[in-house]
Structures are given as structure tokens and as C-alpha cells.
Design an enzyme around this catalytic site. Structure first.
Site, PDB file in Angstrom:
ATOM      1  N   TYR A  11      -5.691   7.717  16.787  1.00 58.02           N
ATOM      2  CA  TYR A  11      -4.576   7.013  17.446  1.00 58.02           C
ATOM      3  C   TYR A  11      -3.207   7.586  17.032  1.00 58.02           C
ATOM      4  O   TYR A  11      -2.472   8.146  17.851  1.00 58.02           O
ATOM      5  CB  TYR A  11      -4.691   5.525  17.107  1.00 58.02           C
ATOM      6  CG  TYR A  11      -3.473   4.689  17.403  1.00 58.02           C
ATOM      7  CD1 TYR A  11      -2.820   4.766  18.633  1.00 58.02           C
ATOM      8  CD2 TYR A  11      -2.976   3.788  16.450  1.00 58.02           C
ATOM      9  CE1 TYR A  11      -1.700   3.980  18.894  1.00 58.02           C
ATOM     10  CE2 TYR A  11      -1.876   3.004  16.705  1.00 58.02           C
ATOM     11  CZ  TYR A  11      -1.232   3.105  17.925  1.00 58.02           C
ATOM     12  OH  TYR A  11      -0.133   2.331  18.181  1.00 58.02           O
ATOM     13  N   TYR A 141      -9.832   0.088   0.415  1.00 51.62           N
ATOM     14  CA  TYR A 141      -9.022   0.906   1.323  1.00 51.62           C
ATOM     15  C   TYR A 141      -7.671   1.232   0.673  1.00 51.62           C
ATOM     16  O   TYR A 141      -7.300   2.411   0.514  1.00 51.62           O
ATOM     17  CB  TYR A 141      -8.834   0.164   2.665  1.00 51.62           C
ATOM     18  CG  TYR A 141      -7.797   0.798   3.557  1.00 51.62           C
ATOM     19  CD1 TYR A 141      -7.944   2.110   3.995  1.00 51.62           C
ATOM     20  CD2 TYR A 141      -6.661   0.083   3.962  1.00 51.62           C
ATOM     21  CE1 TYR A 141      -6.979   2.700   4.814  1.00 51.62           C
ATOM     22  CE2 TYR A 141      -5.709   0.661   4.772  1.00 51.62           C
ATOM     23  CZ  TYR A 141      -5.865   1.967   5.196  1.00 51.62           C
ATOM     24  OH  TYR A 141      -4.912   2.556   5.990  1.00 51.62           O
ATOM     25  N   ILE A 205      -6.112 -16.943  15.878  1.00 52.64           N
ATOM     26  CA  ILE A 205      -5.044 -16.998  14.871  1.00 52.64           C
ATOM     27  C   ILE A 205      -5.676 -17.511  13.581  1.00 52.64           C
ATOM     28  O   ILE A 205      -6.193 -18.632  13.540  1.00 52.64           O
ATOM     29  CB  ILE A 205      -3.907 -17.953  15.292  1.00 52.64           C
ATOM     30  CG1 ILE A 205      -3.287 -17.504  16.613  1.00 52.64           C
ATOM     31  CG2 ILE A 205      -2.839 -18.019  14.204  1.00 52.64           C
ATOM     32  CD1 ILE A 205      -2.147 -18.415  17.094  1.00 52.64           C
TER      33      ILE A 205
HETATM   34  N1  LIG Z   1      -3.089   2.185  12.441  1.00 53.92           N
HETATM   35  C1  LIG Z   1      -2.271   1.662  11.505  1.00 53.92           C
HETATM   36  O1  LIG Z   1      -1.526   0.700  11.765  1.00 53.92           O
HETATM   37  C2  LIG Z   1      -2.234   2.252  10.108  1.00 53.92           C
HETATM   38  C3  LIG Z   1      -1.552   1.574   9.108  1.00 53.92           C
HETATM   39  C4  LIG Z   1      -1.489   2.139   7.826  1.00 53.92           C
HETATM   40  C5  LIG Z   1      -2.072   3.398   7.578  1.00 53.92           C
HETATM   41  N2  LIG Z   1      -2.759   4.015   8.569  1.00 53.92           N
HETATM   42  C6  LIG Z   1      -3.370   5.337   8.259  1.00 53.92           C
HETATM   43  O2  LIG Z   1      -2.992   6.264   9.265  1.00 53.92           O
HETATM   44  C7  LIG Z   1      -4.030   7.206   9.515  1.00 53.92           C
HETATM   45  C8  LIG Z   1      -4.346   7.244  10.999  1.00 53.92           C
HETATM   46  O3  LIG Z   1      -4.712   5.933  11.437  1.00 53.92           O
HETATM   47  P1  LIG Z   1      -5.281   5.695  12.894  1.00 53.92           P
HETATM   48  O4  LIG Z   1      -5.075   4.256  13.208  1.00 53.92           O
HETATM   49  O5  LIG Z   1      -4.747   6.729  13.815  1.00 53.92           O
HETATM   50  O6  LIG Z   1      -6.844   5.956  12.622  1.00 53.92           O
HETATM   51  P2  LIG Z   1      -7.950   6.629  13.567  1.00 53.92           P
HETATM   52  O7  LIG Z   1      -9.264   6.138  13.063  1.00 53.92           O
HETATM   53  O8  LIG Z   1      -7.609   6.424  14.992  1.00 53.92           O
HETATM   54  O9  LIG Z   1      -7.795   8.180  13.211  1.00 53.92           O
HETATM   55  C9  LIG Z   1      -8.373   8.773  12.072  1.00 53.92           C
HETATM   56  C10 LIG Z   1      -8.979  10.110  12.513  1.00 53.92           C
HETATM   57  O10 LIG Z   1      -9.506  10.786  11.366  1.00 53.92           O
HETATM   58  C11 LIG Z   1     -10.732  11.410  11.724  1.00 53.92           C
HETATM   59  N3  LIG Z   1     -11.505  11.594  10.488  1.00 53.92           N
HETATM   60  C12 LIG Z   1     -11.900  10.624   9.603  1.00 53.92           C
HETATM   61  N4  LIG Z   1     -12.559  11.183   8.570  1.00 53.92           N
HETATM   62  C13 LIG Z   1     -12.569  12.534   8.775  1.00 53.92           C
HETATM   63  C14 LIG Z   1     -13.075  13.650   8.044  1.00 53.92           C
HETATM   64  N5  LIG Z   1     -13.746  13.495   6.892  1.00 53.92           N
HETATM   65  N6  LIG Z   1     -12.889  14.895   8.546  1.00 53.92           N
HETATM   66  C15 LIG Z   1     -12.224  15.073   9.709  1.00 53.92           C
HETATM   67  N7  LIG Z   1     -11.719  14.053  10.450  1.00 53.92           N
HETATM   68  C16 LIG Z   1     -11.894  12.792   9.986  1.00 53.92           C
HETATM   69  C17 LIG Z   1     -11.358  10.446  12.752  1.00 53.92           C
HETATM   70  O11 LIG Z   1     -12.299  11.057  13.594  1.00 53.92           O
HETATM   71  C18 LIG Z   1     -10.117   9.952  13.506  1.00 53.92           C
HETATM   72  O12 LIG Z   1      -9.850  10.782  14.631  1.00 53.92           O
HETATM   73  C19 LIG Z   1      -5.198   6.775   8.628  1.00 53.92           C
HETATM   74  O13 LIG Z   1      -5.161   7.560   7.466  1.00 53.92           O
HETATM   75  C20 LIG Z   1      -4.894   5.315   8.307  1.00 53.92           C
HETATM   76  O14 LIG Z   1      -5.445   4.935   7.071  1.00 53.92           O
HETATM   77  C21 LIG Z   1      -2.862   3.490   9.820  1.00 53.92           C
END
Ligand SMILES: NC(=O)c1ccc[n+]([C@@H]2O[C@H](COP(=O)([O-])OP(=O)(O)OC[C@H]3O[C@@H](n4cnc5c(N)ncnc54)[C@H](O)[C@@H]3O)[C@@H](O)[C@H]2O)c1
Length: 324
Positions: A11, A141, A205
Site C-alpha cells: 500500500y 510488532y 466501534i
Molecule cells: N499502513 C500503516 O498505517 C502503517 C503504519 C505504521 C507503519 N507502517 C509500516 O509501513 C510499511 C508499509 O506498510 P503497508 O501498509 O504498505 O504494508 P503492506 O503489507 O501493504 O506492504 C508491505 C509489503 O512488503 C512485502 N514484504 C513483506 N515481507 C517481505 C520480505 N521478506 N521480502 C520482500 N517483500 C516483503 C509485502 O509483499 C508487501 O508488498 C510496513 O513496514 C509497516 O509496518 C504502516
């Protein structure tokens, strides 16, 4: 710069990739597609389907691309799952992250921007949260994200790895090309919009007796395009030897769950069925970021309002046929 985005088919990664391309960078997306989508990667970015744990192949890929910097977003990020299966999170968020650092070292790549999280703070004692506040994660996490931040500190000392960790609060909204497609979806705004579209029977909620203005939890939401801009700016900091910083990314303001539902009702023009349930364990009443540091150092501040966030997410659902 020539930038590798790990997790760039996910995302936030897909929208960070869009922002980098727009800013004139060359981008290679590395993703094993365990959660991501191949069609989220724009055609003008290169793509390699690869798991970060394959250290030798990652080293080769970084060297062949003549990589200047890495934006490391690949991770697992379901809090509840991390409590049930901590090993999965240690292995991917910490173990695979360290494999990436070793691959970067072998390929002589010394610049990294890392996707960290508000979960590193646990249940904070004060709001808004500053970067200097205690970090006491309450789940694996947050713990694994914090452990990786600590690894960055030691790699900076030992190997002159330069890094910026961006602690996101809640990313939300969509670009024209990409939006949220998590499975399972756990984030409030897409769940509310799925209920508006009739794809979910209702939105729940959890807790209506918190000490907040309407009794429901307050969270800090940033438009994913604003968030993406912070990554573009963070790259500029990595020229300096010894850089190892962490910044909050939030808007400094929060919205209650009821305010999100009310805004979504207004944006979609739909009735959103709601049920209430008791509080969930470990959900603090309020989580709001102070983004004063990144604003001072990088001139970053979010521009898009809650209405714009929800409107962009709803329009993206309409474009992809998830709402009509
Ligand atoms: N969405 C949020 O609001 C939010 C908030 C805080 C932190 N984050 C952090 O931001 C980052 C992105 O979040 P997101 O919501 O886009 O998540 P997401 O799950 O949509 O994207 C993560 C991507 O990483 C890839 N991936 C995971 N493990 C892998 C590996 N070992 N090798 C290669 N690819 C791998 C997955 O296929 C996926 O495409 C993450 O690190 C998440 O922890 C997100």
C-alpha cells in the site's frame, strides 16, 4: 538518485514509488508479493520479485542496480497476529531487515530510510508524542520495529550506515493509481468505507467510554501522499556521515472513531451501519504525534485534510469497482 524500495508493491510502498518517480529518481521495487500486488508497481519502476531473506541475491540486485539508497518498507504489520506468532515478526521484521543491512554492506550502499511506527511508543504517558518520549512497545510488532531502529544505531557506529526512521501514525487515503488493499484489512478508514459500500455488514466501534471528546479513541491520520513526500525529503538528509535519526509522521491532530464515521457518511452520502463493542485490550485512548522535529529539520508538514483523505480513498474504491 537510484533508489530501491523494499515492500514497494504494498500500500504505502507503491505510493512512495510514485512520489520518487515524480521527483526524478530511478526506482527498483523489491517485493516477494506475500502481501503486495504486482499491478501496484507503476510501469516506469523496475521490479524484482525477491525475498529479503535471500541475502546473496539481494546483494547482487543492489550492486547491479548501482543503488544509492534503500527505502525499507517490507514487513509484516498486524498487531494481533504479532502477539499470536511473535516468531514470524522477529524473523521478517528483524531477521530479514538485518539480512538487508548485510546485503547493503556487501554492495556498499550506505543510505536507508526505514518505515517505523507509532507502535514503538506503546501506551504513551503524554500527548502529543515526541520522539524523545519513552519507547515501550506493548506487542511484538512494535518491539521488532524498535529493535530494527536499534540495529540502525549500531550499524551507523560500526559501518557509517546513514538512516532516517519514519514513525508513521496512521497512513490513509489513496493516490489516483493506488490505494489500500490489505487482506485482512484492519485499518479503520477502509473498514468504514467497506461498510459504506455494503461490502461489510457494519463497522464496529470498540469502546465508547474513553476519556475523549465523544468517548471513542482518538488517532492521528496522515494522507499517504503526504507521507510519501516525507520519504523523498528524508533522502536529502542521508548525505551526512553519522546520520541516524527518527521522526514522527503525523498531523499533530487527532480524530475520534465517531468523527471518522461522520466524515465518511458525509463524503459517501451513504448510511454506515455501526455496532458498539467493549474496549479492546491495549488500545490507548489517544495516540497523536508531534511532528515538530521533521517540520523543523525537513520542512515537512501534511497538507491534506481528513475529508480529502476519505474522499481519495472512496474515489479509489469507486475506480476499482469496490464501491458503486
Ligand atoms: N499502513 C500503516 O498505517 C502503517 C503504519 C505504521 C507503519 N507502517 C509500516 O509501513 C510499511 C508499509 O506498510 P503497508 O501498509 O504498505 O504494508 P503492506 O503489507 O501493504 O506492504 C508491505 C509489503 O512488503 C512485502 N514484504 C513483506 N515481507 C517481505 C520480505 N521478506 N521480502 C520482500 N517483500 C516483503 C509485502 O509483499 C508487501 O508488498 C510496513 O513496514 C509497516 O509496518 C504502516
Amino acid at each position: 538518485m537510484r533508489v530501491v524500495v523494499t515492500g514497494g508493491a504494498g500500500y504505502i510502498g507503491s505510493i512512495v514509488t510514485e512520489a520518487l518517480l515524480e521527483d526524478g529518481h530511478d526506482v527498483l521495487v523489491l517485493d516477494n508479493l506475500c502481501k503486495g500486488h504486482r499491478d501496484s508497481v507503476l510501469a516506469n519502476a523496475a521490479f524484482v520479485e525477491l525475498d529479503l531473506r535471500e541475502e546473496h541475491r539481494v546483494t547482487k540486485m543492489l550492486a547491479n542496480f548501482e543503488t544509492d539508497a534503500v527505502i525499507h518498507m517490507a514487513a509484516f504489520s498486524l498487531v494481533g497476529e504479532s502477539v499470536k506468532s511473535p516468531g514470524k515478526y522477529y524473523e521478517n521484521n528483524l531477521g530479514a531487515g538485518v539480512s538487508l543491512l548485510e546485503a547493503m554492506r556487501s554492495a556498499r550502499v550506505s543510505k536507508l530510510v526505514f518505515s517505523s511506527t507509532a507502535a514503538v511508543y506503546g501506551e504513551p504517558l503524554k500527548q502529543p508524542i515526541d520522539e524523545t518520549d519513552p519507547t515501550v512497545p506493548t506487542n511484538p510488532y512494535g518491539e521488532t520495529k524498535l529493535a530494527f531502529e536499534h540495529a540502525l544505531h549500531w550499524y551507523a557506529r560500526a559501518h557509517d550506515l546513514r538512516s532516517v526512521s519514519l514513525r508513521y501514525f496512521n497512513a490513509a487515503g489513496a493516490s489516483v493509481a493506488n490505494g489500500e488493499r490489505h487482506d485482512p484489512e484492519t485499518h479503520l478508514i477502509p473498514l468504514v468505507l467497506q461498510a459504506a459500500a455494503g461490502r461489510l455488514p457494519h463497522v464496529t466501534i470498540f469502546g465508547t467510554d474513553y476519556p475523549t471528546r465523544d468517548g471513542t479513541c482518538v488517532r492521528d491520520y496522515v494522507h499517504v501522499e503526504d507521507l510519501a513526500q516525507a520519504h523523498v525529503r528524508a533522502l536529502a538528509l542521508l548525505g551526512e556521515t553519522g546520520t541516524c535519526r527518527a521522526y514522527n509522521l503525523g498531523c499533530g491532530d487527532g480524530y475520534t472513531v465517531k468523527e471518522i464515521i461522520a466524515t465518511a457518511t458525509e463524503v459517501t452520502g451513504r448510511t454506515i451501519p455501526v455496532v458498539t463493542a467493549p474496549r479492546r485490550a491495549g488500545d490507548p485512548a489517544t495516540l497523536v504525534a508531534s511532528s515538530a522535529s521533521i517540520s523543523r529539520d525537513l520542512g515537512w508538514s501534511p497538507h491534506q485534510s481528513l475529508t480529502e483523505i476519505i474522499t481519495s480513498a472512496w474515489q479509489w474504491m469507486i475506480r476499482t469497482g469496490e464501491a458503486s
